[in-house]
Motif scaffolding. Structure first.
Motif, PDB file in Angstrom:
ATOM      1  N   THR A   3      -3.026  -4.791  -4.085  1.00  0.00           N
ATOM      2  CA  THR A   3      -1.992  -3.760  -4.095  1.00  0.00           C
ATOM      3  C   THR A   3      -2.667  -2.408  -4.313  1.00  0.00           C
ATOM      4  O   THR A   3      -3.524  -2.273  -5.183  1.00  0.00           O
ATOM      5  CB  THR A   3      -0.996  -4.037  -5.238  1.00  0.00           C
ATOM      6  OG1 THR A   3      -0.581  -5.398  -5.147  1.00  0.00           O
ATOM      7  CG2 THR A   3       0.180  -3.112  -5.172  1.00  0.00           C
ATOM      8  N   CYS A   4      -2.298  -1.409  -3.506  1.00  0.00           N
ATOM      9  CA  CYS A   4      -2.982  -0.109  -3.594  1.00  0.00           C
ATOM     10  C   CYS A   4      -1.984   1.019  -3.793  1.00  0.00           C
ATOM     11  O   CYS A   4      -0.909   1.040  -3.181  1.00  0.00           O
ATOM     12  CB  CYS A   4      -3.760   0.188  -2.310  1.00  0.00           C
ATOM     13  SG  CYS A   4      -5.067  -0.982  -1.944  1.00  0.00           S
ATOM     14  N   LEU A  11      -6.381   4.819  -5.852  1.00  0.00           N
ATOM     15  CA  LEU A  11      -7.383   5.583  -5.092  1.00  0.00           C
ATOM     16  C   LEU A  11      -6.996   7.050  -5.110  1.00  0.00           C
ATOM     17  O   LEU A  11      -5.901   7.414  -4.662  1.00  0.00           O
ATOM     18  CB  LEU A  11      -7.445   5.088  -3.645  1.00  0.00           C
ATOM     19  CG  LEU A  11      -7.911   3.656  -3.440  1.00  0.00           C
ATOM     20  CD1 LEU A  11      -6.937   2.899  -2.565  1.00  0.00           C
ATOM     21  CD2 LEU A  11      -9.308   3.623  -2.856  1.00  0.00           C
ATOM     22  N   LEU A  70      -5.123  -1.244  -7.238  1.00  0.00           N
ATOM     23  CA  LEU A  70      -6.226  -0.317  -7.008  1.00  0.00           C
ATOM     24  C   LEU A  70      -5.655   1.090  -6.870  1.00  0.00           C
ATOM     25  O   LEU A  70      -4.806   1.335  -6.007  1.00  0.00           O
ATOM     26  CB  LEU A  70      -6.985  -0.728  -5.735  1.00  0.00           C
ATOM     27  CG  LEU A  70      -8.278   0.005  -5.421  1.00  0.00           C
ATOM     28  CD1 LEU A  70      -9.319  -0.223  -6.514  1.00  0.00           C
ATOM     29  CD2 LEU A  70      -8.849  -0.445  -4.080  1.00  0.00           C
ATOM     30  N   ASN A 128      -6.123  -3.916   1.343  1.00  0.00           N
ATOM     31  CA  ASN A 128      -4.699  -4.189   1.148  1.00  0.00           C
ATOM     32  C   ASN A 128      -4.291  -5.473   1.865  1.00  0.00           C
ATOM     33  O   ASN A 128      -3.568  -6.302   1.328  1.00  0.00           O
ATOM     34  CB  ASN A 128      -3.889  -2.991   1.643  1.00  0.00           C
ATOM     35  CG  ASN A 128      -2.393  -3.233   1.492  1.00  0.00           C
ATOM     36  OD1 ASN A 128      -1.664  -3.279   2.463  1.00  0.00           O
ATOM     37  ND2 ASN A 128      -1.949  -3.396   0.251  1.00  0.00           N
ATOM     38  N   MET A 184      -2.388   5.033  -3.384  1.00  0.00           N
ATOM     39  CA  MET A 184      -3.382   6.006  -2.951  1.00  0.00           C
ATOM     40  C   MET A 184      -2.782   7.410  -2.928  1.00  0.00           C
ATOM     41  O   MET A 184      -1.714   7.640  -2.370  1.00  0.00           O
ATOM     42  CB  MET A 184      -3.890   5.634  -1.552  1.00  0.00           C
ATOM     43  CG  MET A 184      -4.889   6.606  -0.986  1.00  0.00           C
ATOM     44  SD  MET A 184      -5.698   5.981   0.503  1.00  0.00           S
ATOM     45  CE  MET A 184      -4.334   5.951   1.639  1.00  0.00           C
ATOM     46  N   VAL A 235      -9.676   0.712   3.164  1.00  0.00           N
ATOM     47  CA  VAL A 235      -8.518   0.613   2.277  1.00  0.00           C
ATOM     48  C   VAL A 235      -7.485  -0.329   2.880  1.00  0.00           C
ATOM     49  O   VAL A 235      -6.919  -1.189   2.194  1.00  0.00           O
ATOM     50  CB  VAL A 235      -7.897   2.011   2.022  1.00  0.00           C
ATOM     51  CG1 VAL A 235      -6.589   1.881   1.244  1.00  0.00           C
ATOM     52  CG2 VAL A 235      -8.882   2.897   1.269  1.00  0.00           C
ATOM     53  N   LEU A 251       0.885  -1.163   0.000  1.00  0.00           N
ATOM     54  CA  LEU A 251       0.000   0.000   0.000  1.00  0.00           C
ATOM     55  C   LEU A 251       0.921   1.211   0.000  1.00  0.00           C
ATOM     56  O   LEU A 251       1.619   1.468   0.972  1.00  0.00           O
ATOM     57  CB  LEU A 251      -0.915  -0.012   1.237  1.00  0.00           C
ATOM     58  CG  LEU A 251      -1.701   1.250   1.589  1.00  0.00           C
ATOM     59  CD1 LEU A 251      -2.489   1.795   0.408  1.00  0.00           C
ATOM     60  CD2 LEU A 251      -2.655   0.975   2.736  1.00  0.00           C
TER      61      LEU A 251
END
Lengths: 291, 242
Positions: free
Chosen positions: B194-195, B166, B164, B189, B197, B185, B36
């Motif tokens: 996988t994020c 964001l 993702l 994760n 942001m 969120v 993340l």
């Protein structure tokens, strides 16, 4: 008196069905791109004229109608691909002007191909009128109403029940969000033009046995279809259909009760009145949204 | 075996222009599988532009983008969604007139023929955000900001994200809701998504992220673990308010 009313009603619903299909085409393209496609009437004319020509060269009747629809769809796709899509950064107003240009172009092309003569198609299944009390209805009227009803129902199902239909609505609601979730917005636009052209072409071949068609027949039909879409609230497909039928009936009642000379005037007086007093149309949404 | 060492997303000297205005200049960054990562920075630093370039809705000017080892630099937006890059846009961008259920369902457009997923995915979204179940038939435009954010996240999850994106998920939300959204969120994760942001709320973002980048006027000026950034004097002054 009542037979005049009944007869006007029958005539009105028949011609109103054609307006409804044209209006539906307007509403679909408007829904996807906020553009009013003024070449919509030309789709109707090209549909009718192509069918006439195909019949003249000896194509079997049903095949001729089918091929005529394919011709119209191709024209719709070509219009989008080569006139609308390249102008993607143009404003809505510029795009509308492009469609006006396209309509003049198609009319000119039709004049070159088909000349200034009036043409008509034979009725789908004979001319023997059916008596309804003191009024009569032609078999072709039944074809027009029946096929229009089926097409409208299919379009309704398409927008409400299929993910592709909803994806089309999503493109109009928010094109950026639509591409972010993987909707190919360009391809959807192409699809919308194809679908609108198909509906216009269908209107053309349906009413060609009733109303004469010529290279410039699309202009009046396009304007009437536009009036239908406005009457129903632009961007509301089913409103456009209701608007079309209503317009056809009012026009034909006016012609029957007052004078047929006022037939076209009635449509445009209604259009003006709606624009003055209820610009969002009778079925238009009030456009409430939170940001 | 490249996938163990290669990052899921690798961006190399990426630039982007709006006409003559340069919005991104030579951005280098990467996101590893399972991470993340957050990008913090002031308004107008180019964070949204970066995410939109990664999604393919904005054309890049120079540089390359690799996703899972594949060069996606010039790939169309809808193809990237099919690969699993899903985007929760800034300002939520609802399909306002469509129902909440339709908004969520449309998120699965890339998987529209997978009836099983349409069912399973939306069940998962409603499990994550039970309140949306009651609102399923309402036009999305009538929902509150927080609920719209939930729809936006749910819609992106329907695309079966591998990555993702964001964009400002906390923007314009009441503090209590902000905490809720960040909790979601983090949960996503932990569940393996996988994020990446982008946030103006730097403190909250760095608290749940493993790594972070600082972005200023179109460039990445710093990249470190989240705890290092939280402890960094300059970052504290500029973005954490003390």
């Amino acid at each position: 008196m009542s037979d005049v009313l009944l007869q006007s009603l029958i005539t009105g619903i028949t011609i109103g069905s054609a307006y409804a299909l044209v209006g539906l085409g307007f509403a679909i393209i408007f829904n996807v791109s906020d553009v009013v496609n003024f070449a919509q009437g030309e789709f109707v004319m090209v549909g009718a004229m192509s069918a006439v020509s195909l019949l003249a060269v000896g194509t079997p009747f049903v095949l001729a109608l089918f091929l005529a629809l394919i011709v119209v769809v191709c024209i719709g796709l070509i219009l989008e691909k080569f006139a609308i899509e390249p102008a993607k950064s143009a404003t809505v107003v510029s795009t509308i002007i492009i469609t006006i240009g396209a309509s003049i172009f198609l009319r000119g092309l039709a004049l070159l191909i088909w000349g200034k003569d009036f043409h008509s198609l034979p009725a789908f299944s004979g001319e023997t009128p059916i008596h309804l009390g003191s009024a009569t209805i032609t078999p072709q009227s039944l074809w027009v109403m029946g096929i229009t009803a089926i097409l409208v129902y299919l379009v309704h199902l398409f927008f409400n029940r299929t993910i592709t239909g909803k994806a089309l609505l999503a493109c109009s609601a928010n094109p950026i969000a639509a591409s972010l979730i993987g909707i190919p917005v360009k391809r959807m636009m192409l699809f919308a033009y194809g679908l609108s052209a198909l509906l216009g072409g269908a209107a053309g071949v349906l009413i060609a046995p009733i109303a004469f068609t010529s290279y410039d027949a699309g202009m009046m039909l396009g304007l009437k279809g536009f009036a239908a879409a406005i009457l129903g609230g632009l961007g509301n497909p089913m409103g456009a259909v209701a608007g079309g039928v209503l317009l056809g009936v009012l026009e034909s009642l006016g012609a029957g009760l007052i004078s047929s000379g006022y037939k076209d005037a009635i449509a445009f007086v209604i259009l003006l009145l709606v624009l003055f007093f209820k610009p969002q149309g009778f079925f238009g949404r009030a456009g409430e949204e939170r940001v | 075996m490249t996938s163990l060492t290669e990052p899921l997303l690798k961006v190399t000297s990426l630039s982007c222009r709006y006409g003559k205005v340069t919005a991104l200049r030579g951005v280098d960054m990467e996101v590893n599988s399972g991470e993340l990562v957050t990008i913090v920075g002031a308004n107008g630093a180019g964070k949204t532009t970066l995410l939109r370039t990664l999604s393919g809705v904005l054309p890049r000017y120079q540089g390359t983008v690799f996703f899972a080892g594949e060069d996606i630099t010039t790939m169309a937006a809808h193809r990237r969604t099919e690969l699993g890059i899903c985007h929760v846009p800034e300002g939520r961008l609802m399909f306002a007139e469509l129902s909440v259920a339709d908004n969520i369902m449309l998120g699965a457009y890339a998987h529209r023929n997978d009836d099983k997923w349409l069912k399973k995915g939306s069940d998962e979204v409603y499990e994550l955000f039970p309140i949306l179940k009651d609102k399923a038939d309402d036009p999305a435009g009538t929902l509150s900001g927080g609920q719209q954010q939930m729809v936006a996240i749910g819609r992106a999850l329907m695309g079966r994200p591998k990555l993702l994106l964001l964009d400002e998920p906390s923007m314009g939300l009441a503090p209590l809701l902000v905490a809720d959204i960040f909790r979601v969120v983090r949960k996503l994760n932990r569940d393996g998504i996988t994020c990446l942001m982008v946030e103006q709320n730097a403190k909250a973002a760095l608290k749940i992220a493993q790594r972070g980048y600082v972005m200023e006027t179109g460039s990445i000026t710093m990249g470190a673990t989240a705890s290092e950034l939280l402890a960094n004097e300059e970052v504290r002054k500029a973005y954490l308010g003390h």
